[in-house]
Every structure is written in C-alpha cells, then in structure tokens.
Design an enzyme around this catalytic site. Structure first.
Site, PDB file in Angstrom:
ATOM      1  N   LYS A   1       2.047   2.542  -5.022  1.00  0.00           N
ATOM      2  CA  LYS A   1       2.595   1.568  -6.475  1.00  0.00           C
ATOM      3  C   LYS A   1       1.390   1.674  -7.066  1.00  0.00           C
ATOM      4  O   LYS A   1       2.046   2.058  -8.635  1.00  0.00           O
ATOM      5  CB  LYS A   1       2.923   0.210  -6.352  1.00  0.00           C
TER       6      LYS A   1
ATOM      7  N   ASP B   1       0.982  -1.356  -0.044  1.00  0.00           N
ATOM      8  CA  ASP B   1       0.275  -0.035  -0.222  1.00  0.00           C
ATOM      9  C   ASP B   1       0.927   1.289   0.047  1.00  0.00           C
ATOM     10  O   ASP B   1       0.448   2.637   0.869  1.00  0.00           O
ATOM     11  CB  ASP B   1      -0.873  -0.067   0.925  1.00  0.00           C
TER      12      ASP B   1
ATOM     13  N   GLY C   1      -4.770  -4.425  -3.879  1.00  0.00           N
ATOM     14  CA  GLY C   1      -5.375  -3.309  -3.913  1.00  0.00           C
ATOM     15  C   GLY C   1      -4.474  -1.706  -4.525  1.00  0.00           C
ATOM     16  O   GLY C   1      -3.850  -1.468  -3.523  1.00  0.00           O
ATOM     17  N   HIS C   2      -5.037  -1.585  -5.609  1.00  0.00           N
ATOM     18  CA  HIS C   2      -4.447  -0.652  -6.576  1.00  0.00           C
ATOM     19  C   HIS C   2      -4.428   0.554  -6.266  1.00  0.00           C
ATOM     20  O   HIS C   2      -6.089   0.414  -8.068  1.00  0.00           O
ATOM     21  CB  HIS C   2      -3.351  -0.959  -7.669  1.00  0.00           C
TER      22      HIS C   2
ATOM     23  N   GLN D   1       1.548  -5.848  -3.074  1.00  0.00           N
ATOM     24  CA  GLN D   1       2.355  -6.153  -2.056  1.00  0.00           C
ATOM     25  C   GLN D   1       3.957  -5.320  -1.832  1.00  0.00           C
ATOM     26  O   GLN D   1       4.139  -4.593  -2.272  1.00  0.00           O
ATOM     27  CB  GLN D   1       2.697  -7.517  -1.610  1.00  0.00           C
TER      28      GLN D   1
HETATM   29  P1  GDP Z   1      -0.580   0.269  -3.668  1.00  0.00           P
HETATM   30  O1  GDP Z   1      -1.566  -1.183  -3.147  1.00  0.00           O
HETATM   31  O2  GDP Z   1       0.812   0.277  -3.183  1.00  0.00           O
HETATM   32  O3  GDP Z   1      -1.138   0.621  -4.745  1.00  0.00           O
HETATM   33  O4  GDP Z   1      -1.359   1.566  -2.395  1.00  0.00           O
HETATM   34  P2  GDP Z   1      -3.022   1.782  -2.084  1.00  0.00           P
HETATM   35  O5  GDP Z   1      -3.799   2.122  -3.213  1.00  0.00           O
HETATM   36  O6  GDP Z   1      -3.794  -0.037  -1.737  1.00  0.00           O
HETATM   37  O7  GDP Z   1      -3.028   3.124  -1.212  1.00  0.00           O
HETATM   38  C1  GDP Z   1      -2.143   4.023  -1.173  1.00  0.00           C
HETATM   39  C2  GDP Z   1      -3.175   5.507  -1.087  1.00  0.00           C
HETATM   40  O8  GDP Z   1      -2.103   6.319  -1.485  1.00  0.00           O
HETATM   41  C3  GDP Z   1      -3.726   5.680  -2.258  1.00  0.00           C
HETATM   42  O9  GDP Z   1      -5.623   5.592  -1.709  1.00  0.00           O
HETATM   43  C4  GDP Z   1      -3.782   6.126  -3.162  1.00  0.00           C
HETATM   44  O10 GDP Z   1      -4.595   6.454  -3.660  1.00  0.00           O
HETATM   45  C5  GDP Z   1      -3.059   7.468  -2.069  1.00  0.00           C
HETATM   46  N1  GDP Z   1      -1.666   7.818  -2.671  1.00  0.00           N
HETATM   47  C6  GDP Z   1      -0.537   7.162  -3.216  1.00  0.00           C
HETATM   48  N2  GDP Z   1       0.312   8.556  -3.693  1.00  0.00           N
HETATM   49  C7  GDP Z   1      -0.060   9.531  -2.349  1.00  0.00           C
HETATM   50  C8  GDP Z   1       0.038  11.051  -2.157  1.00  0.00           C
HETATM   51  O11 GDP Z   1       1.219  11.259  -2.790  1.00  0.00           O
HETATM   52  N3  GDP Z   1      -1.016  11.522  -1.188  1.00  0.00           N
HETATM   53  C9  GDP Z   1      -1.651  11.053  -1.255  1.00  0.00           C
HETATM   54  N4  GDP Z   1      -2.844  11.648   0.020  1.00  0.00           N
HETATM   55  N5  GDP Z   1      -2.339   9.843  -1.022  1.00  0.00           N
HETATM   56  C10 GDP Z   1      -1.559   9.448  -2.106  1.00  0.00           C
HETATM   57  P1  IMO Z   2      -0.511  -4.306  -2.560  1.00  0.00           P
HETATM   58  O1  IMO Z   2      -0.461  -4.618  -3.364  1.00  0.00           O
HETATM   59  C1  IMO Z   2      -1.141  -4.395   2.187  1.00  0.00           C
HETATM   60  C2  IMO Z   2      -0.953  -8.551   3.317  1.00  0.00           C
HETATM   61  C3  IMO Z   2      -2.568  -8.982   4.419  1.00  0.00           C
HETATM   62  C4  IMO Z   2      -1.484 -10.244   5.342  1.00  0.00           C
HETATM   63  C5  IMO Z   2      -0.495 -10.591   4.509  1.00  0.00           C
HETATM   64  C6  IMO Z   2      -0.857 -11.918   3.538  1.00  0.00           C
HETATM   65  O2  IMO Z   2      -1.777  -3.574  -1.983  1.00  0.00           O
HETATM   66  O3  IMO Z   2       0.066  -3.454  -1.888  1.00  0.00           O
HETATM   67  P2  IMO Z   2      -2.254 -12.953   1.951  1.00  0.00           P
HETATM   68  O4  IMO Z   2      -3.840 -11.879   1.609  1.00  0.00           O
HETATM   69  O5  IMO Z   2      -1.316 -12.160   0.918  1.00  0.00           O
HETATM   70  O6  IMO Z   2      -2.275 -13.796   2.213  1.00  0.00           O
HETATM   71  O7  IMO Z   2      -2.661 -12.184   3.313  1.00  0.00           O
HETATM   72  O8  IMO Z   2      -0.156  -9.669   3.347  1.00  0.00           O
HETATM   73  N1  IMO Z   2      -1.379  -8.424   2.146  1.00  0.00           N
HETATM   74  C7  IMO Z   2      -0.845  -6.685   2.375  1.00  0.00           C
HETATM   75  N2  IMO Z   2      -1.061  -5.826   2.578  1.00  0.00           N
HETATM   76  N3  IMO Z   2      -1.390  -4.178   0.333  1.00  0.00           N
HETATM   77  C8  IMO Z   2      -1.101  -5.777   0.271  1.00  0.00           C
HETATM   78  O9  IMO Z   2      -1.191  -5.560  -1.549  1.00  0.00           O
HETATM   79  C9  IMO Z   2      -1.050  -7.223   0.770  1.00  0.00           C
HETATM   80  N4  IMO Z   2      -1.885  -7.814   0.122  1.00  0.00           N
HETATM   81  C10 IMO Z   2      -1.608  -8.669   1.257  1.00  0.00           C
HETATM   82  O10 IMO Z   2      -2.725  -7.893   5.190  1.00  0.00           O
HETATM   83  O11 IMO Z   2      -2.008  -9.593   6.297  1.00  0.00           O
HETATM   84 MG    MG Z   3      -2.998  -1.680  -2.039  1.00  0.00          MG
END
Ligand code: GDP
Ligand code: IMO
Ligand code: MG
Length: 427
Positions: A16, A13, A40-41, A223
């Site tokens: 990416k 999270d 979840g991207h 991840q």
């Molecule tokens: P990922 O799994 O690495 O793609 O990240 P996620 O989408 O799960 O979580 C990142 C969250 O931060 C998302 O809601 C993005 O929209 C938000 N985000 C990403 N870059 C920035 C930033 O520079 N500033 C802010 N405020 N939010 C950001």
């Molecule tokens: P992105 O790509 C954050 C965590 C789960 C749990 C552990 C194992 O959005 O960064 P799993 O279902 O993979 O066997 O769970 O990994 N986890 C993540 N945490 N971002 C993710 O993906 C994750 N994918 C799995 O919460 O702790």
């Molecule tokens: Mg994510």
C-alpha cells in the site's frame, strides 16, 4: 480520482505504501484513517528507502497535505521519532495535520499489549506489541486519552490518573508488574507537546474543504481486509477496521464523498502473526516468494508466512469494501516459478465446495483450497512499465484474477522502486 480509498485486500503488507506514494505524486491530500504504528509502509524512492509507520505515505512530496485522522491511534513517542527521522533526511514535514480527536497510545498500552500476549501463550495473536489493541479498548471504554488532551495539562493529568487507577491494578495483580506513576507518565508525554502541538488541527474540516474545492484526496488504509476486527479472521485480527467504510468514520468524511476504492493485493499471499491461512505453503514456491520478495515484516522484522493467491478471499475483500479496482503488486516475484496457482474455491470439512468466503470460523480454519494451475514464466519483469512487455503467461495470470474478482486491474507492480509499475491500465 477525486477521493479514493487505497486499502489492503489481504492480511496487510500488500504494498500500500508504494502505491500511495505513487498516486500521491498526483494527489493533493493523503489521509490515514485507522491503525497506528503497527503499520509498516515501505517506499523506495531512488536509492532511498523509507519505512513509515504512522505518517501518511504522501509525506515525501512537499506539496501534499498529510493527515492523521481521528480513527488512528497515535503513539506520541513514535510520532516524534518518525518526524525527527524524516526531517534528518531532509523531508519537510510541515504539511502534516493530526486530528485532535485521535486517541493516544500511552506507555501502559504498550505494556499491556505485551503482557496480554505473554499471558495468552500458545493462543497469542502475534500482535506487533505496539499497544494498538489496549488503546482501542480504552477508546471504546471511554477512558482513552486524545490528542487534544495534550493541549490541556490539567485535564490530561486527571484522565491519566483515572485510567491508571485500574491499569495499575491490572499490571500489578494480574501480570505481577510494577505500577506506573501517573505524574511520571504525564510528564513524559507533556515533554513532547511543543513538538506535536503545531500539527494538531480540525482534520475533518480540512478534508471537507479539500473535497469541496475539487482536490484529489487519498485515504491510506493500514493493515488489510482480513485483519479487520469485524470482517477479518477474528480473533487473529487487529483492533480497528481497515476496510473502506472506516475511511469515513476514521476521518469525518461522509460516504457520499468517496468516489473510488482501490484494493491492493500481492500476486501471492503473505501473513505475519498467528491465525488461519488456507493457501499457506511450506515448499520451494514459498521459499522462492520469501527470498525473492524479501518477505520480512517492516515493523517487527518477523518472517512473513507465504502462499498462493487466494481468489476466494480476494473476492470477499472486493465485496466488503466495494472495491472498484485492484492493484496487483510483486508480480515480478513470481517470475521463475515453473507453475503458478490460484485458489478459486475452498472445500469445507463437510465436503462442500464453496467459492464464497465462509462466515463461520470453523469452516475457514479447516478448509482446504481448490487450485487452478497456470503455467509460470521465466522472463525477468522487474521494472517493466507497459503491458506489452509482460510475458503472455504473466498477463494471463493477471487477467484471470480480474475475471474472477469482477473488478478491473488498473495497476501492476513490477519492482520495489517508485516507478517500477504498469500504471493507468485496465485489464
Ligand atoms: P504495506 O504495508 O502494504 O505498505 O507493504 P510493506 O511495505 O509492508 O511490504 C511490501 C514490500 O514489498 C515492501 O518492501 C515494498 O517495497 C515491496 N514492494 C511493493 N510493491 C512491489 C512490487 O511490485 N515488486 C516488488 N518486488 N516489491 C514490491
Ligand atoms: P501494514 O499496514 C501486516 C498483524 C499482526 C498481528 C495482528 C494484530 O504494514 O499492512 P496488532 O499489533 O495490530 O494488534 O496485531 O495484525 N498486523 C499486521 N500485519 N501488516 C500490518 O500493517 C499489520 N498490522 C498488524 O502481525 O497478526
Ligand atoms: Mg507493511
């Protein structure tokens, strides 16, 4: 950036999806190489927000080829749902290709993931319950079902029957759950084949050709480093290798073809699920990060745990993936904090102070962070796009991260929006 791996440097999270979407604008191919719909991207493009789980974050650009590599585990139901949702919103998905060697997440994997978590009770990992672990387990046990099996119903039926022979025993005898009917499982999957078949391709060959032709390729990690099954905080990890080496094994591209590894880190740290987290906070700063940063899981809706940026862990992430540059997201979220802290060492239970990531789990589980404290900044930096607009204290914070990790910071996120970023810099 001919071939670049974009990878999470923390516990996932990191943002990416946003970074890959941004770079995809000037890339030809985006390939996912591991994980599945546990990811979840999030991409915020104008007034539209997309939460992608399985499909690469290049899909919003009609000319970008998107690849689901052999190292990904694909839930066919989720795949079709995600395709349908994107198409309903006017996104063209015809440029997606899926490796025939990728493994499928079957309904029994999802059930076994849930049952195993319930059984573990207090020791549970806090998985996303999407069947990821059980699907990779079957891959390693060589009883997995692959995407290519969808194209041969009789082989599919035989393989599912074999796999279910002992999955059903496990479901019934260990978990007290009703057994699954192999034919019903197969029929459900076969119903999706017309929708999936057109996307199945030899993705290793496609990538090789693209790289040979000088195209720009992004490998999108899911991840993050500390969730890596080998290099992460085992057993509180996922069941794949998010680290950069897996971009090769997960797509069928050799390591000599990769030019850059861009690590993505938040300006602070978050973690969803269970497991150690030395810089975790339970104070006003954590509440600030959670609220301003909207720290809620994209996939499961769980609250993310928050804490200060851990430079020991970040430098470890740089090491194990050979990161050549770093992108820092969510710097805007730290605005308004009176002071900001960076963890630059750990004190282990025997009193030793170390700036190297401990190899032994007990040291990591019970270490206490040593902090450096820097002055905070009040200025709102949301949407700032140039270094000149950064308050000096925010810049000093970023410079300290670059100095400690020894790699240049080339991108700084200043908001959720696609172009809310300071890009193409070197600090
Ligand atoms: P990922 O799994 O690495 O793609 O990240 P996620 O989408 O799960 O979580 C990142 C969250 O931060 C998302 O809601 C993005 O929209 C938000 N985000 C990403 N870059 C920035 C930033 O520079 N500033 C802010 N405020 N939010 C950001
Ligand atoms: P992105 O790509 C954050 C965590 C789960 C749990 C552990 C194992 O959005 O960064 P799993 O279902 O993979 O066997 O769970 O990994 N986890 C993540 N945490 N971002 C993710 O993906 C994750 N994918 C799995 O919460 O702790
Ligand atoms: Mg994510």
């Amino acid at each position: 950036m001919p071939a670049t791996v974009v990878i999470g440097a923390q516990w996932g999270d990191e943002g990416k999806g946003k970074v890959v979407d941004l770079l995809a604008e000037r890339s030809d191919v985006v390939a996912r190489y591991q994980g599945g719909n546990n990811a979840g991207h999030t991409i915020v493009a104008g007034d539209q927000t997309y939460a992608l789980h399985l499909i690469p974050s290049g899909i919003l650009y009609p000319d970008t080829l998107c690849i689901i590599g052999n190292g990904v585990v694909v839930d066919p139901v989720v795949l079709v749902e995600e395709l349908d949702q994107l198409e309903e919103r006017g996104v063209d998905t015809s440029n997606l290709r899926i490796s025939g060697n990728a493994h499928l997440i079957m309904p029994y994997h999802v059930q076994l993931d849930t049952q195993s978590e319930i059984r573990l009770g207090k020791l549970s990992i806090g998985t996303t319950r999407r069947g990821i672990g059980p699907a990779y387990q079957d891959k390693a046990a060589r009883i997995g079902i692959r995407v290519q099996d969808l194209l041969d119903p009789s082989i599919l039926r035989r393989k599912v029957a074999i796999a279910l022979e002992w999955k059903n025993e496990t479901l019934e005898k260990i978990y007290g759950e009703p057994p699954l009917d192999p034919d019903a499982v197969v029929d459900e999957v076969l119903a999706l084949v017309p929708r999936i078949a057109p996307y199945i391709a030899d993705t290793s060959l496609i990538l090789d050709t693209a790289i040979r032709d000088g195209r720009t390729v992004l490998f999108e990690g899911a991840q993050g480093t500390l969730l890596d099954i080998d290099h992460g905080t085992y057993p509180f990890v996922t069941s794949s290798n998010p680290t950069a080496g897996a971009a090769c094994t997960g797509t069928g591209v050799g390591p000599t073809r990769i030019d850059h590894v861009l690590g993505i880190t938040k300006a602070y740290t978050t973690r969803v699920g269970e497991g150690p987290f030395p810089t975790e906070l339970d104070d006003d700063a954590a509440r600030h990060m959670a609220e301003v940063g909207h720290e809620v899981g994209t996939t499961t809706g769980r609250a993310r745990r928050c804490g200060w940026l851990d430079l020991v862990a970040l430098r470890y992430a740089v090491r194990v993936s050979g990161m050549t540059q770093l992108g820092i997201t969510k710097l805007d979220v730290l605005s308004g904090l009176p002071e900001v802290r960076l963890c630059t060492a750990y004190t282990t239970p025997d009193g030793t102070e170390t700036a190297d990531f401990p190899w032994h789990q007990s040291d990591f589980h019970s270490c206490t962070p040593v902090y450096e404290t820097l002055e905070g900044w009040d200025d709102d930096i949301v949407g700032v796009t140039s270094l000149d607009e950064l308050p000096p204290r925010a810049r000093a914070y970023v410079e300290r991260i670059a100095q400690f990790t020894g790699v240049p910071i080339t991108l700084i996120g200043t908001g959720q929006g696609r172009h809310e970023v300071i890009d193409n810099v070197e600090l």
